[in-house]
Design a protein around this motif. Structure first.
Motif, PDB file in Angstrom:
ATOM      1  N   VAL A  94      38.437  48.100  36.427  1.00  0.00           N
ATOM      2  CA  VAL A  94      37.449  47.035  36.204  1.00  0.00           C
ATOM      3  C   VAL A  94      37.794  45.721  36.908  1.00  0.00           C
ATOM      4  N   ARG A  95      38.981  45.633  37.495  1.00  0.00           N
ATOM      5  CA  ARG A  95      39.407  44.391  38.129  1.00  0.00           C
ATOM      6  C   ARG A  95      39.422  44.623  39.639  1.00  0.00           C
ATOM      7  N   GLU A  96      38.449  44.025  40.330  1.00  0.00           N
ATOM      8  CA  GLU A  96      38.155  44.322  41.732  1.00  0.00           C
ATOM      9  C   GLU A  96      38.480  43.142  42.641  1.00  0.00           C
ATOM     10  N   ASN A  97      38.983  43.452  43.828  1.00  0.00           N
ATOM     11  CA  ASN A  97      39.200  42.439  44.860  1.00  0.00           C
ATOM     12  C   ASN A  97      37.868  42.188  45.553  1.00  0.00           C
ATOM     13  N   THR A  98      37.277  41.057  45.223  1.00  0.00           N
ATOM     14  CA  THR A  98      36.002  40.665  45.821  1.00  0.00           C
ATOM     15  C   THR A  98      36.208  39.359  46.562  1.00  0.00           C
ATOM     16  N   GLY A  99      36.198  39.427  47.884  1.00  0.00           N
ATOM     17  CA  GLY A  99      36.369  38.218  48.680  1.00  0.00           C
ATOM     18  C   GLY A  99      37.715  37.559  48.507  1.00  0.00           C
TER      19      GLY A  99
END
Length: 330
Positions: A33-38
């Motif tokens: 649920v913890r995503e690298n976004t930008g």
């Protein structure tokens, strides 16, 4: 509190739990649920609920914290462990795709506050620690309204985030899967030590703490392991910390037969040598393991039949009516 840090120009390291996931752009950590976004961690399940219900506080399970009360219970998706025996695998091992309705912290707290007789909010069902930013915001708002916050967690979290949660949480139930690092590595994908450190941290904070161990046949059900577990709890968290011994039923990828009730009762007898309150769960009621008995004068102060609670031996302050021993919070 920010629970991630830059690793390279594109990658980030999550520092919420001991996995310390190194996450590439567009990818997620072990929890899902913890995503690298930008170049930043984005909590993709913020405000997405897998379940919401008014539950008895005993269902968390919390037996020595405001017994007989009800609490708004909420959960989401994902988990930072990979237990092959998980009882909630349908939400812990999946994350919804596509658009989902989200509820803001403000809306959730408004709902909780509007329910007559509601104690507060319990963050439960899946692992709430991975929902860190959302739980922190909700807990702050709930505390401001005089509501109680309860965290039902596997305890696999780093000290910094745990300290922040401890400052906002009134009661914890920590799931101690076993008292063996080999068990944790083989069956959960984690390690034992961080969970023990979490238990010590919560116990020393003065927050209410209860512990649950799901007993699996042939894996964590030996008398010797129970002696070591109960003895460690007594020494590091205190004799008065309730321990719940829960009966296993087949779930997820494990389909071994259910734990015999006799095994649970035997382990409870051992644990009672070290701890004042040892409860049994997922049982038929045999053996009286769901009742609360004063450790000082042995008066039965709470009788439980399922979620039918009869509090007959306590003062308004949670003390035994016979000898004055402090037993419960609330």
């Amino acid at each position: 509190m920010v629970v991630w840090e830059k690793h390279t120009e594109d990658t980030v390291r999550c520092i919420l739990c001991p996995h310390h996931c190194l996450i590439k752009p567009g990818k997620r950590g072990i929890c899902g649920v913890r995503e690298n976004t930008g170049g930043e961690i984005n909590l993709v399940t913020a405000g997405i609920l897998s379940g919401v219900a008014i539950d008895p506080i005993e269902k968390k399970p919390l037996y020595n914290f405001f017994p007989g009360s009800v609490i708004l219970s909420v959960g989401s998706y994902g988990c930072n462990l990979r237990c092959d025996f998980c009882q909630n695998y349908h939400i812990s091992q999946t994350v919804p795709t596509g658009k989902s309705r989200r509820i803001s912290p403000e809306e959730l707290v408004r709902q909780a506050y509007s329910i007559e007789g509601n104690l507060g909010i319990a963050y439960t069902y899946n692992e709430p620690a991975i929902w860190f930013e959302y739980v922190v915001e909700c807990a702050r708002l709930a505390s401001g309204k005089g509501l109680r916050n309860v965290l039902v967690t596997n305890g696999y979290i780093n000290p910094g985030p745990l300290n922040e949660l401890t400052g906002l949480t009134d009661a914890f139930n920590i799931d101690l899967k076993a008292f063996s690092d080999d068990f944790y590595r083989r069956f959960t994908g984690a390690t034992l030590k961080p969970v023990l450190e979490a238990i010590k941290t919560v116990a020393s904070s003065g927050r209410h703490l209860e512990i649950t161990t799901l007993i699996l046949p042939g894996l964590n059900d030996s008398p010797d392991e129970m002696r070591r577990e109960a003895g460690w709890i007594a020494e590091n968290a205190g004799r008065s910390v309730p321990l719940h011994l829960s009966r296993y039923f087949p779930a997820n990828r494990r389909n071994t037969p259910p734990t015999p009730e006799e095994t649970i009762l035997k382990l409870r007898e051992i644990a009672c040598e070290y701890l004042d309150y040892v409860y049994t769960g997922n049982m038929s009621g045999k053996g009286g393991g769901s009742d609360t008995i004063c450790p000082s004068c042995h008066l039965t102060v709470i009788v439980r039949s399922g979620y039918n609670i009869q509090v007959s031996g306590l003062t308004d302050e949670g003390k035994c009516i016979k000898c004055g021993h402090q037993i419960v919070a609330g």
